[in-house]
Design an enzyme around this catalytic site. Structure first.
Site, PDB file in Angstrom:
ATOM      1  CE  LYS A   5      -3.930  63.873  -2.211  1.00  0.00           C
ATOM      2  NZ  LYS A   5      -3.597  64.093  -0.919  1.00  0.00           N
TER       3      LYS A   5
ATOM      4  CE  LYS B 116      -2.720  40.733   3.444  1.00  0.00           C
ATOM      5  NZ  LYS B 116      -1.496  41.173   2.808  1.00  0.00           N
TER       6      LYS B 116
ATOM      7  CE  LYS C 251       5.460  56.697  -5.925  1.00  0.00           C
ATOM      8  NZ  LYS C 251       6.738  56.593  -5.212  1.00  0.00           N
TER       9      LYS C 251
END
Ligand code: TRP
Length: 334
Positions: free
Chosen positions: A201, A120, A204
């Site tokens: 897979k 970034k 979260k």
């Protein structure tokens, strides 16, 4: 014969899902039959990223209650909070002196963050606190303090265990004695990848999980919303490429699997029916866990008592290690 020691740390990341259950909880609980087990909630590790006290407090309780509901027996496993063992932090300081900074520079978690920053155009160390940078040292202390033989972890943690090995090796070499036992990772190979609701897979970060303690209605809704292809009802279907079937396999007997597979292949079964079958077996397995979870999470005092009792059992082991290190190092208490 003395049993070997299994130890693992559990990051309080909030709601557990069935990927956690099959990938981490179940294999760790199986080891309890053959090892003396110490399992703990890594709450100071979580502090590196979680700065909201209400959230951290809730996550600690949810994860602790989750493991208890999933079958951890606190009479057979020493179950505690990292923060309940001040010796962890003494040992951390001592092993800092044996940990090369270069070793920390190579840690995947830190390197990933630094690389993302550079990409970034930001300072590589932006958002990196010393807790994150020295995470592997604290984790090594967690492990080495209790003379762990095996550490059940996911693949992503192997590097951390290898760092603990390096650090312990450096200490032992310097003092020419076995101050710290060298641990090894126990990676559950066949605790394969649990497929998520979208076939990737379960994770979260993909938002494709089935939470472990969801109530029945929401569990059903979640399963019914699974995305499928547009094969018509009458078509024969391939079970092995269907995420519904792959999930079904985790929750069913060999006979049930064979029966559903042949219904797939015969044609005439729509995706809705397959999902109903999946819901039935998932709910059959999760219903008792859900009930236990509710009972445990409602009894805050009981939960705290369990973790406190665990810490009381763990501390003498920890104190002995710290004492051994101090003696070897020339920092005895007079
Ligand atoms: N780093 C581990 C994770 O992210 C959690 C952890 C902390 C741990 N201390 C540990 C695991 C000691 C095994 C042993 O999942």
């Amino acid at each position: 014969m003395e049993r070997k020691i299994s130890l693992t740390g559990i990051k309080p990341t909030g709601i557990l899902h069935i990927g956690n259950y099959f990938g981490a909880i179940k294999p760790a609980l199986e080891l309890v039959n053959t090892y003396d087990a110490l399992y703990f909630i890594a709450d100071y590790h979580a502090l590196n990223t979680m700065k909201d006290p209400a959230k951290l407090r809730a996550s600690i309780r949810e994860v602790a209650a989750g493991w208890l509901a999933a079958g951890l027996d606190p009479d057979r496993v020493i179950f505690y909070r990292q923060s309940g063992i001040p010796e962890v932090f003494e040992l951390t300081t001592m092993i800092m002196a044996f940990t090369a900074k270069g070793l920390m520079n190579r840690a995947h978690a830190y390197k990933a963050q630094a690389a993302a920053n550079s990409e970034k155009g930001a300072d590589p160390d932006a958002g990196v606190n010393m807790g994150l940078f020295t995470y592997p040292v604290l984790m090594a202390a967690d492990i080495l303090l209790f003379n762990a033989d095996v550490v059940p972890v996911g693949k992503d943690q192997i590097q951390h265990i290898e760092m603990a090995q390096d650090i312990a090796g450096a200490v032992n070499a310097n003092y020419k004695q076995l101050v710290l036992k060298i641990p090894r990772p126990a990676v559950q190979e066949e605790a394969a990848v649990v497929p998520g609701l979208d076939g990737r897979k379960m994770s979260k970060s993909y938002h494709n999980t089935i939470p472990l303690f969801l109530d029945e209605k929401d569990l059903r809704k979640l399963i019914m919303r699974m995305v499928t292809n547009s094969q018509p009802l009458e078509d024969p279907k391939d079970p092995e490429t269907s995420q519904i079937y792959l999930l079904y396999k985790l929750f069913s007997s060999a006979e049930e699997q064979a029966a559903l597979a042949s219904r797939y292949r015969a044609g005439g079964m729509g995706w809705g029916e397959a999902k109903e079958e999946l819901f039935r077996v998932v709910n059959r397995c999760l219903a008792p866990l859900r009930e236990r979870f509710r009972a445990v999470i409602a009894d805050v005092e009981g939960l705290d008592r369990i973790l406190k009792r665990g810490a009381e059992k763990a501390r003498p082991i920890a104190a002995a290690t710290v004492e051994r290190f101090r003696k070897a190092a020339g920092i005895e208490l007079y």
